[in-house]
Design a protein around this motif. Sequence first.
Motif, short mmCIF file in Angstrom:
data_model
loop_
_atom_site.label_atom_id
_atom_site.label_comp_id
_atom_site.label_asym_id
_atom_site.label_seq_id
_atom_site.Cartn_x
_atom_site.Cartn_y
_atom_site.Cartn_z
N GLU A 52 0.84 -1.21 0.00
CA GLU A 52 0.00 0.00 0.00
C GLU A 52 0.87 1.26 0.00
OE1 GLU A 52 -3.19 2.65 0.38
OE2 GLU A 52 -3.52 0.49 0.30
N GLU A 53 1.87 1.26 0.86
CA GLU A 53 2.75 2.43 1.00
C GLU A 53 3.60 2.67 -0.24
OE1 GLU A 53 6.73 3.47 3.52
OE2 GLU A 53 5.13 2.47 4.60
N THR A 55 2.96 1.91 -3.33
CA THR A 55 2.19 1.95 -4.58
C THR A 55 1.38 3.23 -4.66
OG1 THR A 55 2.03 -0.47 -4.47
CG2 THR A 55 0.54 0.66 -5.98
N SER A 56 1.49 3.93 -5.77
CA SER A 56 0.72 5.17 -5.95
C SER A 56 -0.76 4.85 -6.18
CB SER A 56 1.26 5.99 -7.12
OG SER A 56 0.90 5.39 -8.34
N ASP A 57 -1.60 5.82 -5.88
CA ASP A 57 -3.04 5.61 -6.03
C ASP A 57 -3.46 5.40 -7.49
OD1 ASP A 57 -3.44 5.73 -3.31
OD2 ASP A 57 -3.92 7.87 -3.32
N ASP A 58 -2.67 5.92 -8.44
CA ASP A 58 -3.02 5.78 -9.86
C ASP A 58 -2.23 4.65 -10.54
OD1 ASP A 58 -0.55 7.03 -9.78
OD2 ASP A 58 -1.05 8.56 -11.25
N TYR A 59 -1.79 3.69 -9.75
CA TYR A 59 -1.00 2.54 -10.20
C TYR A 59 -1.72 1.72 -11.27
CZ TYR A 59 1.31 -2.06 -9.47
OH TYR A 59 1.96 -3.26 -9.61
N ASP A 70 -5.71 -2.12 -11.28
CA ASP A 70 -5.28 -0.90 -10.60
C ASP A 70 -4.81 -1.27 -9.18
OD1 ASP A 70 -7.60 -1.24 -9.04
OD2 ASP A 70 -8.71 0.32 -10.09
N LYS A 71 -4.51 -0.27 -8.39
CA LYS A 71 -3.98 -0.51 -7.05
C LYS A 71 -4.95 -1.32 -6.19
CE LYS A 71 -2.27 1.91 -2.95
NZ LYS A 71 -1.89 3.22 -2.39
N SER A 72 -6.20 -0.92 -6.15
CA SER A 72 -7.15 -1.62 -5.28
C SER A 72 -7.37 -3.06 -5.73
CB SER A 72 -8.48 -0.87 -5.18
OG SER A 72 -9.13 -0.83 -6.43
N GLN A 137 7.38 5.81 -5.23
CA GLN A 137 6.21 4.94 -5.30
C GLN A 137 6.12 4.34 -6.69
OE1 GLN A 137 2.85 7.45 -3.98
NE2 GLN A 137 2.69 5.95 -2.32
N VAL A 139 4.30 3.41 -9.92
CA VAL A 139 3.13 3.91 -10.64
C VAL A 139 2.69 2.95 -11.75
CG1 VAL A 139 3.58 6.34 -10.12
CG2 VAL A 139 4.49 5.34 -12.23
#
Length: 149
Positions: A52-53, A55-59, A70-72, A137, A139
């Motif tokens: 989580e840490e 990895t960027s939110d727009d991964y 995507d990340k989630s 992070q 991406v």
Amino acid sequence: MKRKCSGFIVATVFVIATLLASAIAQDVQEQLKKLETERAAAVVKGDLATLEEQTSDDYVLISMNGRMSDKSQMLNGFKSGQSKVTSNDLSDLKVRVYGDTAVVTGKADVKGTLGGQDATGQVLFTRIYVKQKQRWQSVSFQQTRVSNP
């Protein structure tokens, strides 16, 4: 005499600056290799906090099976057990740094499943890191199966 002295000083400053820049670049490359190795270990341990840490939110992930996530979706795969890696040994890591962006390429020998599909075998990969808020992070990540290991 002043010209020779000034020229010597300028040349010396240039050499020192070049050596310092090279040392800093090497340090960043080593940091990113360490980060990549820690990330591989986190995948095996199922350490979602580290993933989580780092990895960027727009991964964006493009898996060896041609699936985009995507990340989630990536994190949920590990939470649900659909993704379970028991071995993730990295080799041939190469890091290229372009300011606050870095490209890491390498090879991984993987055992386990990703997204419910067998992921056992060797893969070549490319990961892109961006330095945001003083930390690197991931991406983007793409892996490709090695056809003849």
